[in-house]
Enzyme design. Sequence first.
Site, mmCIF file in Angstrom:
data_model
loop_
_atom_site.group_PDB
_atom_site.id
_atom_site.type_symbol
_atom_site.label_atom_id
_atom_site.label_comp_id
_atom_site.label_asym_id
_atom_site.label_seq_id
_atom_site.Cartn_x
_atom_site.Cartn_y
_atom_site.Cartn_z
ATOM 1 N N ASP A 445 29.322 2.357 53.731
ATOM 2 C CA ASP A 445 28.660 3.315 54.613
ATOM 3 C C ASP A 445 27.428 2.709 55.269
ATOM 4 O O ASP A 445 26.925 1.662 54.855
ATOM 5 C CB ASP A 445 28.286 4.576 53.827
ATOM 6 N N ASP A 511 32.659 12.236 59.952
ATOM 7 C CA ASP A 511 32.282 13.011 58.771
ATOM 8 C C ASP A 511 32.780 14.449 58.860
ATOM 9 O O ASP A 511 32.673 15.202 57.885
ATOM 10 C CB ASP A 511 30.757 13.013 58.591
#
Length: 706
Positions: A445, A511
């Site tokens: 990430d 997301d």
Amino acid sequence: MSNIKVLQLRSAGVSLVLDCSGPALPSVLHWGADLGELSENALVDLRRGAGAVQTGNGLDDNLPVSIVPEYSAGWFGLPGLNGHRDGQDFSASFQLQSVEQDGNTVTVRAADAGAQLTLALTIELTDSGLVKAKADLTNTGGTPYTVDGLVLALPVPTEATELFDMTGRHIGERHPQRHAFTQGAHIRDNRRGRTGADATLLLIAGTQNFGFGAGEVWGVHTAWSGNHRSYAERGMSGYAVIGGGELLLPGEGRLEPQGTYRTPWIYGSYGVGLDQLSTRFHEYLRARPTHPTTDRPVVLNTWEAVYFDLDLDKLKALADAAAEVGAERFVLDDGWFRGRRDDHAGLGDWYVDEGIWPKGLHPLVDHVTGLGLQFGLWVEPEMVNPDSDLAREHPDWILATGNRMPPTARHQQGLNLGIPAAYDYILERLDSILNEYDISYLKWDHNRDFVDGGNQQTGTAGIHAQTLALYRLIDELKRRHPGLEIESCSSGGARVDLAVLERTDRVWGSDSNDALERQKIQRYTQLLLPPELIGCHVGPPKAHTTGRSQTLAFRATTALFGHFGIEWDISAASAEEREELAGWVALHKELRPLLHTGRVVRADRGPEDFLLHGVVAQDGSRAVFSAVQLTQSITSDVGRVRLPGLDATRTYRVTKLATPGAQPRNTAPWWADGVELNGAALAAVGVQTPAQWPENAILLDVQAID
């Protein structure tokens, strides 16, 4: 005649014709539809026919615009090279030294003796018809030379009157936008230190009203994961280019004597319609030696199931449920390392938290792998929380400048991997974790944009070095751990580019697991990437990012056309929900050989309330289409839907694809028994789809019967 050197490259229905006659840098005479094999005389005549017209008040010698456009040649737009030697040598004029051709790859060397610079260009036409170009600039002088920018450009014809690019935001990536391609520059600069949720992904010029299946289009992609520029420009003469390169911060391009700056690869794709342009990228990516060749495992990611509540028994129950529904990979997300109870602390302290895991991760890893699932782990190696042991011990490792700290984002700062000691620390920590545990997958990430991204130890900008260090880090980890797969996640889809994809195995599309949002996010991310490289998960019944409630059938149908996964606390789901989910997992496993190898096609339609997309087998023998009702139709039904991409001469049987869960509101006359038509009729006439409630989709199975 002997001084004229025109080269033709041909592949997959594309021709690239380069004028390498000199003395200036090569120019592109044609990039587009295949011209057939032209003789040497024909190529010379093509050059003569394409020559610029002398106009009043213009230059006496009209020099063509090169792949690196030069101010010295009379190009008044964005120069390819922007640099200087302490104010001098600000305008380069490269003279051709050599041209070498090896198949469909051309290597050009040129020099500016006065400015003491050399330039090496590599121009390639791939098997799928993509143009690839990069440049190496070397300072041959005895004093430093500063590169402020080096971009490459490809010409587009006068007929390209529209521009198409994309923008977006967190949980809303890949929104398309169109513009008229008028005189002047359309510049998309990115200074976020990563590709960016608002990155254009592709900048496309095309003929009026081009679509997925019609109109000529020319597109470029800048393959760089840091600051970058994509641009389109039309000059007063009418000559137009599209191109891109790295966007250097001040001083990042300083070249010491004999130093070299290398541009990222710039990719160009030509097609008739966006689908053909897109297919060239997909075929190129699938032909790479590093492209995943095994079935893409069905993933269960723990994030939206448990967030930071990492209870071992709860996670074991979640793994049990994952195995029950047919998942093949279990990914433990954020919260497993020291001090990480929420997103305020812990980043940088990459040690398993003894308070949560007194026996380390072994009990969970052993349980997961004992169920036959692969184990994956979330990491964010390029970041650090100020509230961490690492930041307290090494505050100078934070990306910062000007004797100040940048504003935090998600309570974190960037960790400067351009500092060798910081790089070595992260490499050692990740390597140790991978050595200790049976980990086959890292979700990598990157949850903030870089502001004031500088090197505190030198006082200089640090994004260029950070990006290269990231590449080295991933490459080294993969070298040490063969078979390790890595996902590029960056606040969702904020690092999607072909440079990071050279070393990772998929991207996280967004997301947002809201299926309605995901329909368009995936549609336009797939302009660049094939479905198997885009993570698409079935989220919970109520989307955590939008609050919308959607049926499992709609969530699963949406996730089907990608690297399928689950991000939902299915241990708390009902037995009926898990049974239905297991049916969708089984369907995905049945279809993924087609979905992850076939051609992606999309239909052009007027109303924005409906989408149709599908995947067609390379041999044309089968296709699966998804007819998606986004919102309430403005008409009583959506009308006949054309099915693109099939073999016009073959006969197909079109039937509903049996799926778990909800059925349409009503049915069409052919729905029960199917219909048989050739590909030409299905593309020109199509079939009537059943009426659907908003936020629903149905699947059509199309199989050749001759």
